[in-house]
Design a protein around this motif. Structure first.
Motif, PDB file in Angstrom:
ATOM      1  N   LEU A 303       0.807  -1.216   0.000  1.00 27.61           N
ATOM      2  CA  LEU A 303       0.000   0.000   0.000  1.00 27.61           C
ATOM      3  C   LEU A 303       0.845   1.273   0.000  1.00 27.61           C
ATOM      4  O   LEU A 303       0.299   2.364   0.168  1.00 27.61           O
ATOM      5  CB  LEU A 303      -0.951   0.011   1.208  1.00 27.61           C
ATOM      6  CG  LEU A 303      -1.951  -1.139   1.271  1.00 27.61           C
ATOM      7  CD1 LEU A 303      -2.944  -0.911   2.417  1.00 27.61           C
ATOM      8  CD2 LEU A 303      -2.692  -1.313  -0.048  1.00 27.61           C
ATOM      9  N   ASP A 582      -5.833   4.821   2.190  1.00 23.25           N
ATOM     10  CA  ASP A 582      -5.355   3.449   2.058  1.00 23.25           C
ATOM     11  C   ASP A 582      -6.394   2.560   1.380  1.00 23.25           C
ATOM     12  O   ASP A 582      -6.039   1.593   0.698  1.00 23.25           O
ATOM     13  CB  ASP A 582      -4.995   2.878   3.432  1.00 23.25           C
ATOM     14  CG  ASP A 582      -3.600   3.283   3.882  1.00 23.25           C
ATOM     15  OD1 ASP A 582      -2.772   3.598   3.018  1.00 23.25           O
ATOM     16  OD2 ASP A 582      -3.342   3.280   5.098  1.00 23.25           O
ATOM     17  N   ARG A 585      -5.907   2.896  -2.182  1.00 23.26           N
ATOM     18  CA  ARG A 585      -4.698   2.172  -2.589  1.00 23.26           C
ATOM     19  C   ARG A 585      -4.973   0.678  -2.710  1.00 23.26           C
ATOM     20  O   ARG A 585      -4.450   0.013  -3.605  1.00 23.26           O
ATOM     21  CB  ARG A 585      -3.572   2.442  -1.584  1.00 23.26           C
ATOM     22  CG  ARG A 585      -3.102   3.885  -1.582  1.00 23.26           C
ATOM     23  CD  ARG A 585      -1.943   4.103  -0.617  1.00 23.26           C
ATOM     24  NE  ARG A 585      -1.597   5.508  -0.548  1.00 23.26           N
ATOM     25  CZ  ARG A 585      -1.754   6.289   0.516  1.00 23.26           C
ATOM     26  NH1 ARG A 585      -2.248   5.774   1.636  1.00 23.26           N
ATOM     27  NH2 ARG A 585      -1.429   7.559   0.486  1.00 23.26           N
TER      28      ARG A 585
END
Length: 920
Positions: A303, A582, A585
């Motif tokens: 990530l 995140d 991602r």
């Protein structure tokens, strides 16, 4: 040119009050849940039958019916609620209930979904005609949701009917709320977000919700602006995600009390999100070499997208200060082209230990200057390169499946040959059977060197994975014994694990999958190299022999291929929210996984469109979250086609339900703070217009309702006609179980067995201008190719030979990664997912997923050969016939194909040789 916008992660709908759905039951059980086994009484008695019946409601309408057989039942809706006053009412009729009572009940839940109290509207016992019951009740302080129940409170063998039930807010006399004064900043550790704070004590009595407006270019007044997010007023703060770092935003807020009264807009402030999130350290191996020195092997966290440098350190122990050893710039490392699954370390270096140091650590620094915590490791024992590891080693095809107790062959082959197109990956397996425990087992590769030339394939284009066995208690229920790899309960090889090192026990087979990729720039020819299985106890080697064809695999295969995938499931593996930085991602990496396995179509949920009714009654649709989802998938290579999620479904959810109905789309009423539902088909015209505005009209299709069957075909046609009228420029696509869909679909996707059964009718539909795909789900099984874990892995490869041999336009399967669904679901292990949760790669592959990828590449090869033969003057039918003939050593029809990898490879080589020769 497409105009892409971002949308807040926290949706207004998450805290708005919701109205009761379908209180008159004219939409069947829509909105109601009935499978609440915790309500069973007495234990073992099961639940009362609950259904919606025509003609048994008041005046001959529909009604909900609970029928007891010595037990009890409950139907429920769950939706947001707030402290204050509500009116609960409805009609109840009973027959032979005895002392048991039919009730309407509101159960109040707090913000942690804990039960606080219950408020009944009344109860009816015995045998009665329709009775109206009504009560005004107060939700206690702290209420955040309600369980609205229709129930029979004790075991009985009678019947209760409910009709025209009501749950609605009653004015509680709260004073007008005060405008919020907010502050906004990026919190420590935040990324692409703003924390908004306020003082709950200043908002006034009964205030439940704070609406925050946040726009890059500013916004109008509260009557025309759309909020970016809404938060629980008592929390005093909330995070707005999915913002752009470095962009200046204007923010302001209003608040609303439980009566739906809204404050004036508070003072406006400005704030600029920043990246304050420290990068994760990634994955580290430290291996002792000679005295005082160690080899460092490092892989980035999946990530992390913006790493700048790697700091390498040493220390004596956790209490001592670290000593810097080296700083490695990462720009060149990260820019190197590599396959999605890369198991070679991204940074490898040797370091000398300072005096007294016993551990090595690494930490990462990103392009914003954030430096993360270090991960530390003591050097592990080096592999014994001089000794032969005490194990048997032999190679096998990629689809070979052997049980854990399989013996080693008397004379096993220790090399493997692969024929690859440029841009293609193919695999084989190294079978390892330890004779004694092996410690620190890993695989390393040397470069593959071109025979008679100066070409080379770097080890980063070679990857390896321990193959994990999966325990299956009950075999696939529609697969006969002769089609199973072996009968269960048993363990079956499937997952390609992401372990970078592993200890192995003696006597248990450990397959290792090796994937070799021929880079697109590789020179054609023969290549040779070796791989090494390293362990503390010794090493073994195997030879890799590949031939790179002058033919190059298309970067964008033409077969349209879609899995209905989950974004939430991989987010849960990392403990991140989907709409946080995140989370996006995760979606980007997930898209890269999809592209690596040739998925070029995805489903876009219309529910990501946020809809509002303004104070003047106008509907406004916010497409920002919807658009960012599209952008993330498309920018990472999944860009051939987009399917809007289903407009409707069976009205009762039962397979044999004769009626199909459209879904409801949630709309937030900003004047009342409540939600209501509009027919999603009424959203379609706005969606179609928006899709045109962002330049994607030629890529979109729309699902009507899944899997129509003869009993509901007429209703399906009616629903499909409504969809077409609402969005005439969007082709319709669906998985189907019937052949007679003229005028109802533009993209027909029959289940594979029905495609075989009504092949002539489907091909006629294709000839008439429709697209024809096929799909599999948990069925068909048997001899039909599918992807069950306990059947032959090669079947996943065969599927897509059928796509080419029957000249279809696409393929669909419902589940790529639905890890939240038990593997035993429908007693068909493998239907739920074909990849596995991973920390290193977002998703681990499987023997089945790799076989399917190779099958898709075989399919593209067949299409490429058809094109080349047509250039030579053949008709498409003639070219297809020649390809089918070349394929026949491997695959001959829907249920007639070889289970041997070598047979498919022989046919594939003949096609590849023909293509290479035709192009000369």
């Amino acid at each position: 040119m497409m105009q892409w916008l971002c949308l807040a992660a926290t949706l207004v709908a998450s805290v708005a009050l919701a109205a009761l759905q379908n209180g008159d039951f004219e939409q069947g059980l829509a909105g109601w849940s009935t499978n609440h086994t915790w309500y069973e009484q007495p234990k073992g008695a099961g639940m009362s039958a609950i259904d919606v019946v025509d003609g048994e409601g008041r005046g001959g309408s529909k009604a909900l019916r609970i029928t007891g057989k010595g037990n009890r039942g409950i139907a429920m809706q769950v939706f947001p609620a707030r402290p204050g006053r509500y009116r609960i009412a409805g009609w109840i009729r009973t027959e032979n209930l005895g002392d048991a009572s039919a009730q309407i009940l509101a159960e109040w839940m707090d913000k942690e979904n804990k039960w606080m109290s219950g408020s009944p509207a009344g109860a009816v016992t015995g045998t009665t005609d329709w009775q109206w019951i009504e009560a005004t009740v107060d939700a206690p302080a702290g209420t955040r949701s309600v369980h609205f129940d229709l129930l029979v409170g004790a075991p009985n063998s009678g019947t209760a009917w409910f009709d025209d039930v009501v749950f609605e807010r009653v004015k509680s006399g709260f004073p007008p709320p005060n405008p919020p004064n907010i502050k906004a900043d990026t919190p420590a550790g935040g990324d692409g977000c703003l924390r908004v704070t306020w003082d709950p004590a200043t908002l006034g009595q009964g205030v439940t919700t704070v609406h925050v407006f946040c726009e890059e270019d500013g916004f109008g007044d509260a009557g025309t602006a759309v909020p970016r997010a809404a938060f629980d007023a008592e929390a005093g703060e909330g995070l707005i995600h999915s913002l752009d770092n470095g962009v200046r935003y204007e923010l302001a807020a209003t608040c609303m009390n439980g009566d739906g009264d809204t404050s004036p807009m508070g003072p406006r402030v400005t704030a600029t999100p920043a990246d304050l999130q420290a990068p994760r350290p990634g994955w580290l191996q430290v291996i002792a070499t000679v005295a005082g020195r160690a080899r460092i092997r490092w892989w980035p966290h999946t990530l992390e997208f913006d790493l700048a440098r790697l700091h390498v350190m040493a220390r004596a122990d956790a209490t001592s200060a670290p000593v810097g050893l080296e700083v490695r710039e990462l720009a060149d490392v990260l820019a190197l082209d590599r396959p999605f699954y890369c198991t070679e370390p991204w940074v490898e270096l040797e370091v000398a230990f300072p005096e007294g140091a016993r551990e090595v650590g690494v930490s990462c620094e990103d392009t914003s200057g954030n430096r993360g915590e270090a991960v530390w490791a003591a050097p592990s024992a080096p592999a014994n390169l001089a000794a032969q590891a005490p194990c048997a080693l032999w190679t096998a095809p990629a689809t070979e499946q052997l049980p854990v107790d399989a013996p080693a062959p008397a004379e096993g082959e220790t090399g493997f040959d692969l024929l690859l197109m440029r841009g293609q990956a193919k695999g084989f397996q190294v079978m390892l059977r330890p004779e004694q425990a092996l410690e620190g087992v890993r695989v390393e590769f040397e470069p593959l060197m071109q025979v008679g030339g100066d070409g080379a394939i770097d080890p980063r284009w070679l990857a390896w994975h321990f193959v994990d066995y999966v325990k299956i208690d009950i075999n696939s229920r529609a697969t006969p014994r002769e089609e199973l790899v072996w009968p269960g309960p048993a363990e079956y090889p499937d997952e390609l694990a992401d372990d970078l090192v592993r200890d192995l026990q003696p006597g248990r087979l450990q397959p290792i999958y090796v994937r070799v990729t021929a880079p697109r720039g590789a020179a054609p020819g023969q290549y040779r190299g070796r791989g090494y299985v390293r362990s503390v106890q010794g090493s073994r080697e195997f030879e890799i022999r590949i031939e790179v064809s002058p033919v190059e695999l298309a970067d964008k295969p033409r077969l349209q291929f879609v899995y209905w995938d989950s974004w939430d499931d991989p987010c849960r593996q990392f403990g991140v929210e989907p709409y946080a930085a995140d989370g996006w991602r995760v979606l980007a990496r997930h898209a890269q996984l999809m592209k690596a396995h040739h998925q070029n179509v995805f489903v876009a949920a219309w529910s990501r469109v946020q809809s509002y009714r303004l104070a003047d009654g106008r509907l406004v649709h916010d497409f920002r979250l919807f658009d960012r989802y599209l952008r993330t998938l498309m920018e990472n290579g999944v860009d051939r086609r987009i399917c809007l999620s289903h407009m409707g479904s069976r009205t009762t959810g039962e397979w044999q339900c004769p009626t199909m109905g459209s879904h409801g789309h949630v709309v937030t009423d900003l004047a009342k703070g409540e939600q209501f539902q509009m027919d999603v088909i009424d959203l379609l015209p706005a969606l179609e217009k928006h899709i045109e505005e962002i330049g994607l009209l030629d890529r979109f299709t729309v699902h009507v309702a899944d899997e129509p069957i003869p009993v509901n075909l007429d209703s399906y046609r009616e629903l499909s006609a409504r969809v077409k009228a609402a969005a005439p420029r969007l082709p319709r696509i669906d998985a189907v179980h019937v052949p007679n869909l003229e005028g109802a679909l533009e993209v027909w996707v029959p289940q594979l067995n029905y495609f075989e059964q009504w092949l002539d009718q489907y091909k006629a539909a294709q000839a008439a201008g429709n697209e024809v795909w096929f799909y599999v789900a948990w069925v068909p099984q048997g001899k039909h190719p599918n992807r069950m874990i306990d059947s032959h892995a090669i079947k996943s490869r065969v599927l897509h030979w059928l796509n080419a041999m029957y000249d279809t336009d696409g393929y669909l399967h419902w589940a790529l990664n639905r890890w939240s669904i038990p593997l035993s679901s429908l007693e068909s292990p493998g239907d739920q997912y074909i990849c596995w949760p991973s920390r290193l790669f977002v998703s681990d592959s499987s023997l089945r997923y790799e076989a399917e990828r190779e099958g898709l590449e075989d399919c593209e090869l067949m299409f490429m050969l058809i094109d080349e033969l047509m250039k030579g003057g053949l008709t498409r039918e003639q070219a297809l016939a020649q390809v089918v003939e070349l394929a026949s050593p491997g695959v001959r029809g829907f249920q007639d194909y070889s289970r041997q990898w070598a047979d498919l490879e022989m046919a594939r080589k003949a096609m590849l040789d023909r293509l290479a020769g035709a192009g000369q």
